[in-house]
Motif scaffolding. Structure first.
Motif, PDB file in Angstrom:
ATOM      1  N   THR A  21      10.387  29.883 -18.551  1.00 54.01           N
ATOM      2  CA  THR A  21       9.011  30.122 -18.115  1.00 54.01           C
ATOM      3  C   THR A  21       8.758  29.559 -16.713  1.00 54.01           C
ATOM      4  OG1 THR A  21       8.240  28.148 -19.304  1.00 54.01           O
ATOM      5  CG2 THR A  21       8.036  30.260 -20.428  1.00 54.01           C
ATOM      6  N   GLU A  22       9.381  28.430 -16.390  1.00 50.63           N
ATOM      7  CA  GLU A  22       9.225  27.875 -15.047  1.00 50.63           C
ATOM      8  C   GLU A  22       9.843  28.814 -14.007  1.00 50.63           C
ATOM      9  OE1 GLU A  22      10.944  23.994 -15.219  1.00 50.63           O
ATOM     10  OE2 GLU A  22       9.340  23.205 -16.471  1.00 50.63           O
ATOM     11  N   GLU A  23      10.980  29.392 -14.320  1.00 53.16           N
ATOM     12  CA  GLU A  23      11.624  30.318 -13.395  1.00 53.16           C
ATOM     13  C   GLU A  23      10.817  31.608 -13.263  1.00 53.16           C
ATOM     14  OE1 GLU A  23      14.329  30.988 -10.549  1.00 53.16           O
ATOM     15  OE2 GLU A  23      14.175  29.154 -11.727  1.00 53.16           O
ATOM     16  N   LEU A  24      10.320  32.098 -14.378  1.00 49.74           N
ATOM     17  CA  LEU A  24       9.536  33.326 -14.363  1.00 49.74           C
ATOM     18  C   LEU A  24       8.195  33.141 -13.656  1.00 49.74           C
ATOM     19  CD1 LEU A  24       9.279  36.265 -15.300  1.00 49.74           C
ATOM     20  CD2 LEU A  24       8.315  35.393 -17.435  1.00 49.74           C
ATOM     21  N   ALA A  25       7.683  31.929 -13.652  1.00 48.11           N
ATOM     22  CA  ALA A  25       6.376  31.646 -13.049  1.00 48.11           C
ATOM     23  C   ALA A  25       6.307  32.084 -11.586  1.00 48.11           C
ATOM     24  CB  ALA A  25       6.057  30.163 -13.161  1.00 48.11           C
ATOM     25  N   LYS A  26       7.437  32.148 -10.919  1.00 46.06           N
ATOM     26  CA  LYS A  26       7.474  32.573  -9.520  1.00 46.06           C
ATOM     27  C   LYS A  26       7.034  34.031  -9.360  1.00 46.06           C
ATOM     28  CE  LYS A  26      11.522  29.663  -8.862  1.00 46.06           C
ATOM     29  NZ  LYS A  26      12.964  29.684  -8.610  1.00 46.06           N
ATOM     30  N   TYR A  27       7.133  34.805 -10.434  1.00 45.79           N
ATOM     31  CA  TYR A  27       6.890  36.243 -10.353  1.00 45.79           C
ATOM     32  C   TYR A  27       5.692  36.720 -11.177  1.00 45.79           C
ATOM     33  CZ  TYR A  27      11.650  35.624  -8.785  1.00 45.79           C
ATOM     34  OH  TYR A  27      12.758  35.180  -8.128  1.00 45.79           O
ATOM     35  N   VAL A  28       5.050  35.821 -11.892  1.00 49.17           N
ATOM     36  CA  VAL A  28       3.928  36.198 -12.759  1.00 49.17           C
ATOM     37  C   VAL A  28       2.701  36.544 -11.919  1.00 49.17           C
ATOM     38  CG1 VAL A  28       2.326  35.322 -14.506  1.00 49.17           C
ATOM     39  CG2 VAL A  28       4.745  34.845 -14.696  1.00 49.17           C
ATOM     40  N   PRO A  44      11.945  21.305 -32.583  1.00 47.54           N
ATOM     41  CA  PRO A  44      12.594  22.271 -31.693  1.00 47.54           C
ATOM     42  C   PRO A  44      12.825  21.714 -30.290  1.00 47.54           C
ATOM     43  CG  PRO A  44      10.316  22.874 -32.052  1.00 47.54           C
ATOM     44  CD  PRO A  44      10.589  21.711 -32.947  1.00 47.54           C
ATOM     45  N   ASP A  45      13.952  22.053 -29.731  1.00 50.04           N
ATOM     46  CA  ASP A  45      14.279  21.712 -28.347  1.00 50.04           C
ATOM     47  C   ASP A  45      13.789  22.867 -27.481  1.00 50.04           C
ATOM     48  OD1 ASP A  45      15.330  21.183 -25.873  1.00 50.04           O
ATOM     49  OD2 ASP A  45      17.392  20.951 -26.550  1.00 50.04           O
ATOM     50  N   LEU A  46      12.724  22.664 -26.753  1.00 46.96           N
ATOM     51  CA  LEU A  46      12.098  23.720 -25.972  1.00 46.96           C
ATOM     52  C   LEU A  46      12.644  23.834 -24.552  1.00 46.96           C
ATOM     53  CD1 LEU A  46       8.401  23.142 -27.093  1.00 46.96           C
ATOM     54  CD2 LEU A  46      10.074  24.730 -28.040  1.00 46.96           C
ATOM     55  N   THR A  47      13.742  23.173 -24.276  1.00 50.85           N
ATOM     56  CA  THR A  47      14.313  23.157 -22.932  1.00 50.85           C
ATOM     57  C   THR A  47      14.555  24.561 -22.399  1.00 50.85           C
ATOM     58  OG1 THR A  47      15.355  21.041 -23.414  1.00 50.85           O
ATOM     59  CG2 THR A  47      16.168  22.233 -21.501  1.00 50.85           C
ATOM     60  N   TYR A  48      15.163  25.436 -23.192  1.00 49.26           N
ATOM     61  CA  TYR A  48      15.455  26.792 -22.730  1.00 49.26           C
ATOM     62  C   TYR A  48      14.174  27.568 -22.450  1.00 49.26           C
ATOM     63  CZ  TYR A  48      20.279  26.055 -24.270  1.00 49.26           C
ATOM     64  OH  TYR A  48      21.541  25.576 -24.429  1.00 49.26           O
ATOM     65  N   ILE A  49      13.193  27.416 -23.317  1.00 42.72           N
ATOM     66  CA  ILE A  49      11.919  28.112 -23.134  1.00 42.72           C
ATOM     67  C   ILE A  49      11.220  27.627 -21.867  1.00 42.72           C
ATOM     68  CG2 ILE A  49       9.592  28.453 -24.074  1.00 42.72           C
ATOM     69  CD1 ILE A  49      10.861  28.309 -26.881  1.00 42.72           C
ATOM     70  N   LEU A  50      11.149  26.328 -21.688  1.00 47.63           N
ATOM     71  CA  LEU A  50      10.472  25.780 -20.517  1.00 47.63           C
ATOM     72  C   LEU A  50      11.173  26.167 -19.222  1.00 47.63           C
ATOM     73  CD1 LEU A  50       9.522  22.274 -21.913  1.00 47.63           C
ATOM     74  CD2 LEU A  50       8.055  24.261 -21.602  1.00 47.63           C
ATOM     75  N   THR A  51      12.498  26.143 -19.223  1.00 48.11           N
ATOM     76  CA  THR A  51      13.255  26.534 -18.034  1.00 48.11           C
ATOM     77  C   THR A  51      13.005  28.000 -17.697  1.00 48.11           C
ATOM     78  OG1 THR A  51      14.953  24.896 -18.516  1.00 48.11           O
ATOM     79  CG2 THR A  51      15.557  26.671 -17.009  1.00 48.11           C
ATOM     80  N   PRO A  72       4.358  24.510 -30.935  1.00 53.58           N
ATOM     81  CA  PRO A  72       5.022  23.885 -29.785  1.00 53.58           C
ATOM     82  C   PRO A  72       5.084  24.800 -28.570  1.00 53.58           C
ATOM     83  CG  PRO A  72       6.379  23.648 -31.743  1.00 53.58           C
ATOM     84  CD  PRO A  72       5.234  24.559 -32.091  1.00 53.58           C
ATOM     85  N   ARG A  73       5.252  26.088 -28.796  1.00 55.21           N
ATOM     86  CA  ARG A  73       5.309  27.028 -27.674  1.00 55.21           C
ATOM     87  C   ARG A  73       3.977  27.076 -26.962  1.00 55.21           C
ATOM     88  NH1 ARG A  73       7.342  32.332 -30.424  1.00 55.21           N
ATOM     89  NH2 ARG A  73       6.161  31.431 -32.094  1.00 55.21           N
ATOM     90  N   ALA A  74       2.903  27.146 -27.707  1.00 57.99           N
ATOM     91  CA  ALA A  74       1.571  27.229 -27.108  1.00 57.99           C
ATOM     92  C   ALA A  74       1.249  25.965 -26.315  1.00 57.99           C
ATOM     93  CB  ALA A  74       0.526  27.469 -28.186  1.00 57.99           C
ATOM     94  N   ARG A  75       1.550  24.815 -26.873  1.00 57.51           N
ATOM     95  CA  ARG A  75       1.265  23.557 -26.185  1.00 57.51           C
ATOM     96  C   ARG A  75       2.109  23.410 -24.931  1.00 57.51           C
ATOM     97  NH1 ARG A  75       1.076  21.364 -31.539  1.00 57.51           N
ATOM     98  NH2 ARG A  75       3.249  20.773 -31.337  1.00 57.51           N
ATOM     99  N   SER A  76       3.330  23.929 -24.937  1.00 57.51           N
ATOM    100  CA  SER A  76       4.238  23.742 -23.809  1.00 57.51           C
ATOM    101  C   SER A  76       4.075  24.785 -22.715  1.00 57.51           C
ATOM    102  CB  SER A  76       5.687  23.779 -24.299  1.00 57.51           C
ATOM    103  OG  SER A  76       5.908  22.751 -25.213  1.00 57.51           O
ATOM    104  N   CYS A  77       3.885  26.036 -23.094  1.00 54.54           N
ATOM    105  CA  CYS A  77       3.890  27.122 -22.110  1.00 54.54           C
ATOM    106  C   CYS A  77       2.510  27.558 -21.665  1.00 54.54           C
ATOM    107  CB  CYS A  77       4.617  28.332 -22.698  1.00 54.54           C
ATOM    108  SG  CYS A  77       6.327  27.968 -23.117  1.00 54.54           S
ATOM    109  N   CYS A  78       1.555  27.585 -22.537  1.00 55.83           N
ATOM    110  CA  CYS A  78       0.240  28.131 -22.191  1.00 55.83           C
ATOM    111  C   CYS A  78      -0.447  27.416 -21.034  1.00 55.83           C
ATOM    112  CB  CYS A  78      -0.676  28.180 -23.395  1.00 55.83           C
ATOM    113  SG  CYS A  78      -0.188  29.481 -24.544  1.00 55.83           S
ATOM    114  N   PRO A  79      -0.447  26.093 -20.978  1.00 60.12           N
ATOM    115  CA  PRO A  79      -1.131  25.442 -19.844  1.00 60.12           C
ATOM    116  C   PRO A  79      -0.583  25.889 -18.486  1.00 60.12           C
ATOM    117  CG  PRO A  79      -0.739  23.850 -21.566  1.00 60.12           C
ATOM    118  CD  PRO A  79       0.000  25.112 -21.952  1.00 60.12           C
ATOM    119  N   SER A  80       0.729  26.018 -18.362  1.00 62.63           N
ATOM    120  CA  SER A  80       1.293  26.420 -17.079  1.00 62.63           C
ATOM    121  C   SER A  80       0.986  27.876 -16.758  1.00 62.63           C
ATOM    122  CB  SER A  80       2.795  26.155 -17.020  1.00 62.63           C
ATOM    123  OG  SER A  80       3.455  26.827 -18.073  1.00 62.63           O
TER     124      SER A  80
END
Length: 64
Positions: A27-34, A18-25, A50-58
């Motif tokens: 979540t990075e943008e949303l991180a400003k408001y979490v 899977p290309d997680l580019t859209y998910i990472l982008t 892949p989602r857990a490994r990519s998004c959960c740490p941030s």
């Protein structure tokens, strides 16, 4: 409590993973408001690992 739903495409690369580019982008943008106690729902067609490994740490850094 706030709730956000992330619904973005998850295309496959030529290698079949899977290309997680859209998910990472997103979540990075949303991180400003979490904030603590915020519910974030990630709706994706990719499998969970892949989602857990990519998004959960941030997310853990933000809410800790």
């Amino acid at each position: 409590m706030d709730c956000v739903s992330i619904c973005v495409p998850t295309p496959l690369r030529k290698t079949g993973d899977p290309d997680l580019t859209y998910i990472l982008t997103a979540t990075e943008e949303l991180a400003k408001y979490v904030h603590p106690d915020m519910v974030v729902v990630l709706e994706s067609t990719t499998y969970p690992a892949p989602r857990a490994r990519s998004c959960c740490p941030s997310w853990l850094k933000i809410t800790a």
